[in-house]
Write an enzyme that holds these catalytic residues in place. Sequence first.
Site, PDB file in Angstrom:
ATOM      1  N   HIS A  71      -8.202  -4.865  -1.192  1.00 11.31           N
ATOM      2  CA  HIS A  71      -6.870  -4.362  -0.886  1.00 11.31           C
ATOM      3  C   HIS A  71      -6.098  -5.348  -0.017  1.00 11.31           C
ATOM      4  O   HIS A  71      -6.593  -5.834   0.999  1.00 11.31           O
ATOM      5  CB  HIS A  71      -7.021  -3.029  -0.161  1.00 11.31           C
ATOM      6  CG  HIS A  71      -5.760  -2.263   0.053  1.00 11.31           C
ATOM      7  ND1 HIS A  71      -5.015  -1.745  -0.982  1.00 11.31           N
ATOM      8  CD2 HIS A  71      -5.121  -1.894   1.190  1.00 11.31           C
ATOM      9  CE1 HIS A  71      -3.981  -1.085  -0.492  1.00 11.31           C
ATOM     10  NE2 HIS A  71      -4.010  -1.173   0.829  1.00 11.31           N
ATOM     11  N   GLU A 101     -10.490  -2.524  -5.749  1.00 10.17           N
ATOM     12  CA  GLU A 101      -9.740  -1.537  -4.970  1.00 10.17           C
ATOM     13  C   GLU A 101      -9.876  -0.143  -5.557  1.00 10.17           C
ATOM     14  O   GLU A 101      -9.783   0.031  -6.775  1.00 10.17           O
ATOM     15  CB  GLU A 101      -8.248  -1.869  -4.948  1.00 10.17           C
ATOM     16  CG  GLU A 101      -7.844  -3.149  -4.283  1.00 10.17           C
ATOM     17  CD  GLU A 101      -6.370  -3.168  -3.959  1.00 10.17           C
ATOM     18  OE1 GLU A 101      -5.854  -2.154  -3.463  1.00 10.17           O
ATOM     19  OE2 GLU A 101      -5.724  -4.193  -4.207  1.00 10.17           O
ATOM     20  N   SER A 115       0.833  -1.199   0.000  1.00 14.65           N
ATOM     21  CA  SER A 115       0.000   0.000   0.000  1.00 14.65           C
ATOM     22  C   SER A 115       0.873   1.257   0.000  1.00 14.65           C
ATOM     23  O   SER A 115       1.635   1.482  -0.940  1.00 14.65           O
ATOM     24  CB  SER A 115      -0.954  -0.045   1.196  1.00 14.65           C
ATOM     25  OG  SER A 115      -1.961   0.919   1.088  1.00 14.65           O
TER      26      SER A 115
END
Length: 306
Positions: free
Chosen positions: A270, A240, A146
């Site tokens: 995610h 996502e 991320s």
Amino acid sequence: MSKEQREALDTLFRNGPLDIGGDPVQQREIFTRMLTSRPLPEDVVLTPGGLGEVPVLEVGIDGVTPEGTLLWFHGGFYVFGSARTSAGLASNVARRTRTRVILVDYRLAPEHPFPAAPDDALTAYRALLGETRSGDPARIAVVGESAGAGLAGALLARACEQNLPMPAAGVLFSPYADLTLSGASMTTRIAVDPSFTPDAIAVRAKDYTGAADPADPLISPVFANLRGLPPLLIQVGSNELLLDDAVRLAARAAADDVPVTLEVTPGVPHLFQAFAAMLDEGEAALRRVTEFLHAAFTTADVEPNG
């Protein structure tokens, strides 16, 4: 992937206590509890340390002699998370790849906005290159989740610009790579993303960027010059808001002649890889990560990084 597996994971995210756009101090505690509540396997060894005065947490597997090192950056939109919150996924990858993982505790916003995180990342990478145990870049890969994946991309671009030796590879899980939030999936995936909203992400983006331009390549590597980077593996789920961050980062890498593999797994959220124990697609993705890193280290052994 079974429909039941996906629905169970979506329900877990949608009903969770985390509010990404909420008070940073309160949400950090919730984020940490969520990601550290499950005990690590008994063979996982955690050793606190430092790289160039940046705190790190080394993850090893008892009885395994590491064949390489993964320099790993945790997620949390540059506001949440720590080395410990990534230890579960990192130890899983360490076991599969027979590597040690060094999780970097870079400074967090809003107390430490940009450029604190990329400065810490570069400091840690320079220090790792100087280590006697693992200084050979052919035995190093950079990994991120991320925000950590965006940070990893920015680190590679910056290190290349400064003529530092490149690692053997980079693995980017669901990269948060465009803090201008201009990707189409920020709106087209609202209904299917069980974890985030554009408004919440915008709050955290402002925490990190402060007065800086969110289009700065060190903030948003989708705008960076990636020429000269090592092979990259980018994985993302189709459900996502960050889908287009991954797709556009891969396109940027391809345009700059970087060997890049983009894997978009349909119907998953995610960082689905962290749920490999309950999601077939997560297990399959980690197998591909293992194969990719093995091939990168093998190729680097045959053709040393110049």
